[in-house]
Scaffold this motif. Structure first.
Motif, mmCIF file in Angstrom:
data_model
loop_
_atom_site.group_PDB
_atom_site.id
_atom_site.type_symbol
_atom_site.label_atom_id
_atom_site.label_comp_id
_atom_site.label_asym_id
_atom_site.label_seq_id
_atom_site.Cartn_x
_atom_site.Cartn_y
_atom_site.Cartn_z
ATOM 1 N N LYS A 107 44.315 43.077 37.900
ATOM 2 C CA LYS A 107 43.454 41.967 38.310
ATOM 3 C C LYS A 107 43.046 41.141 37.097
ATOM 4 O O LYS A 107 42.838 39.940 37.184
ATOM 5 C CB LYS A 107 42.220 42.510 39.031
ATOM 6 C CG LYS A 107 42.522 43.157 40.373
ATOM 7 C CD LYS A 107 41.252 43.650 41.049
ATOM 8 C CE LYS A 107 41.574 44.277 42.409
ATOM 9 N NZ LYS A 107 40.350 44.787 43.091
ATOM 10 N N SER A 108 42.919 41.812 35.973
ATOM 11 C CA SER A 108 42.540 41.132 34.738
ATOM 12 C C SER A 108 43.345 41.719 33.586
ATOM 13 O O SER A 108 43.321 42.930 33.364
ATOM 14 C CB SER A 108 41.042 41.302 34.473
ATOM 15 O OG SER A 108 40.665 40.687 33.253
ATOM 16 N N ASP A 109 44.066 40.888 32.869
ATOM 17 C CA ASP A 109 44.873 41.332 31.744
ATOM 18 C C ASP A 109 44.054 41.209 30.465
ATOM 19 O O ASP A 109 43.715 40.091 30.055
ATOM 20 C CB ASP A 109 46.130 40.469 31.637
ATOM 21 C CG ASP A 109 47.092 40.978 30.567
ATOM 22 O OD1 ASP A 109 46.665 41.760 29.699
ATOM 23 O OD2 ASP A 109 48.267 40.575 30.598
ATOM 24 N N PRO A 110 43.710 42.315 29.809
ATOM 25 C CA PRO A 110 42.883 42.264 28.601
ATOM 26 C C PRO A 110 43.438 41.350 27.517
ATOM 27 O O PRO A 110 42.683 40.705 26.791
ATOM 28 C CB PRO A 110 42.842 43.723 28.127
ATOM 29 C CG PRO A 110 43.114 44.523 29.354
ATOM 30 C CD PRO A 110 44.055 43.699 30.181
ATOM 31 N N GLU A 111 44.753 41.285 27.423
ATOM 32 C CA GLU A 111 45.377 40.453 26.396
ATOM 33 C C GLU A 111 45.055 38.967 26.598
ATOM 34 O O GLU A 111 44.942 38.203 25.639
ATOM 35 C CB GLU A 111 46.887 40.662 26.412
ATOM 36 C CG GLU A 111 47.620 40.018 25.248
ATOM 37 C CD GLU A 111 49.097 40.368 25.235
ATOM 38 O OE1 GLU A 111 49.673 40.418 24.134
ATOM 39 O OE2 GLU A 111 49.666 40.607 26.306
ATOM 40 N N LYS A 112 44.885 38.585 27.863
ATOM 41 C CA LYS A 112 44.633 37.184 28.194
ATOM 42 C C LYS A 112 43.163 36.852 28.367
ATOM 43 O O LYS A 112 42.778 35.682 28.361
ATOM 44 C CB LYS A 112 45.391 36.816 29.478
ATOM 45 C CG LYS A 112 46.898 36.948 29.361
ATOM 46 C CD LYS A 112 47.578 36.656 30.689
ATOM 47 C CE LYS A 112 49.097 36.793 30.569
ATOM 48 N NZ LYS A 112 49.773 36.582 31.885
ATOM 49 N N THR A 113 42.322 37.858 28.540
ATOM 50 C CA THR A 113 40.918 37.606 28.857
ATOM 51 C C THR A 113 39.925 38.051 27.790
ATOM 52 O O THR A 113 38.746 37.701 27.862
ATOM 53 C CB THR A 113 40.538 38.294 30.180
ATOM 54 O OG1 THR A 113 40.769 39.706 30.056
ATOM 55 C CG2 THR A 113 41.373 37.756 31.334
ATOM 56 N N LEU A 114 40.373 38.818 26.798
ATOM 57 C CA LEU A 114 39.449 39.367 25.807
ATOM 58 C C LEU A 114 39.887 39.063 24.380
ATOM 59 O O LEU A 114 41.079 39.010 24.085
ATOM 60 C CB LEU A 114 39.326 40.884 25.979
ATOM 61 C CG LEU A 114 38.757 41.394 27.307
ATOM 62 C CD1 LEU A 114 38.838 42.908 27.372
ATOM 63 C CD2 LEU A 114 37.317 40.928 27.508
ATOM 64 N N ASP A 115 38.903 38.878 23.505
ATOM 65 C CA ASP A 115 39.133 38.732 22.068
ATOM 66 C C ASP A 115 38.566 39.949 21.348
ATOM 67 O O ASP A 115 37.464 40.413 21.662
ATOM 68 C CB ASP A 115 38.440 37.470 21.528
ATOM 69 C CG ASP A 115 39.293 36.221 21.702
ATOM 70 O OD1 ASP A 115 40.511 36.365 21.921
ATOM 71 O OD2 ASP A 115 38.742 35.106 21.616
ATOM 72 N N PRO A 145 34.688 37.800 25.502
ATOM 73 C CA PRO A 145 35.530 36.940 26.333
ATOM 74 C C PRO A 145 36.458 36.071 25.495
ATOM 75 O O PRO A 145 36.123 35.692 24.370
ATOM 76 C CB PRO A 145 34.523 36.095 27.105
ATOM 77 C CG PRO A 145 33.279 36.128 26.274
ATOM 78 C CD PRO A 145 33.254 37.470 25.628
ATOM 79 N N LYS A 146 37.623 35.791 26.027
ATOM 80 C CA LYS A 146 38.598 34.963 25.329
ATOM 81 C C LYS A 146 37.974 33.625 24.947
ATOM 82 O O LYS A 146 37.261 33.006 25.736
ATOM 83 C CB LYS A 146 39.819 34.707 26.228
ATOM 84 C CG LYS A 146 41.083 34.329 25.480
ATOM 85 C CD LYS A 146 41.662 35.536 24.782
ATOM 86 C CE LYS A 146 43.011 35.226 24.124
ATOM 87 N NZ LYS A 146 43.557 36.394 23.424
#
Length: 222
Positions: free
Chosen positions: A6-14, A155-156
């Motif tokens: 549902k949420s890809d850490p690579e795309k949503t987190l820094d 957050p990204k």
């Protein structure tokens, strides 16, 4: 591991910084004839598919670490998944399974009391809380390194100034002797890995474990 995220850490987190890196430990029942990690591997090679290993759950760190051990040594053992580490350890203490790779806090007391025998820790360096237990590298398996790491992420697109403030504050906190002692008691080592290095480490770990998961054909929620 998952058919869909549902949420890809690579795309949503820094990445902000790593907090600590914790080793796992390979344990057996003290009545087992196996006394070293290489003896465990030799037994698995002698009896392919017969040895059983417990894990806290399907896809858990204990499961993935055992999959890595099998791939690193060319051995196959049977996975027995439990609903949590406690019932898995109960069956290991009862000699219903042959071995388990688990977090140090979950077995430190059992190792100290002689209820379980520790063969090796999976970190690059010996764990402060188990100084007499060799690393897998020392035991003769340099390719068997695994750990559970903890870090701060945001957050990204997190503003650089905010990320820097959080990064600096975390690094200062990790100098507190009381916190360092608590981390070491829990089998973890405090980290000085900042944002850029942490992001690179996450990417490397993601690729490494992705390959291990695919090779072992481990799936969750299917």
């Amino acid at each position: 591991l998952f058919k869909s995220l549902k949420s890809d850490p690579e795309k949503t987190l820094d990445a902000i910084c790593m907090i600590a890196d914790a080793a796992l430990v390979v344990v057996v029942n003290p009545k087992s004839p196996v006394t070293t990690l290489l003896e465990l591997v030799a037994e698995a090679k002698k009896r392919p598919g017969e040895l059983t290993y417990a894990s806290a759950s399907n896809g858990s760190a204990s499961h993935l670490a055992a999959a890595l051990l099998g791939q690193a040594t060319g051995t196959k053992s049977r996975h027995v998944a439990y609903r949590g580490a406690a019932p898995a350890l109960n069956d290991l203490v009862g000699a219903h399974v042959d071995f388990m790779i688990t977090t140090i806090p979950s077995v430190a007391g059992l190792i100290e009391s002689g209820t379980l025998r520790a063969l090796a820790v999976t970190s690059a360096q010996r764990a402060s809380s188990l100084p007499k237990v060799p690393t897998a590298i020392e035991a003769g398996l340099p390719q068997f390194v695994a750990s559970t790491w903890y870090g701060l992420l945001g957050p990204k697109g997190l503003p650089v100034a905010i990320r820097q403030t959080l990064e600096d504050a975390a690094m200062e906190t990790l100098k507190l002797l009381e916190l360092v002692a608590k981390l070491k008691d829990d089998g973890a080592e405090p980290s000085d890995m900042r944002a850029q290095a942490f992001a690179a480490y996450i990417a490397k770990e993601r690729q490494r474990w992705g390959e291990i998961v695919k090779a072992a054909e481990i799936r969750i929620g299917e």
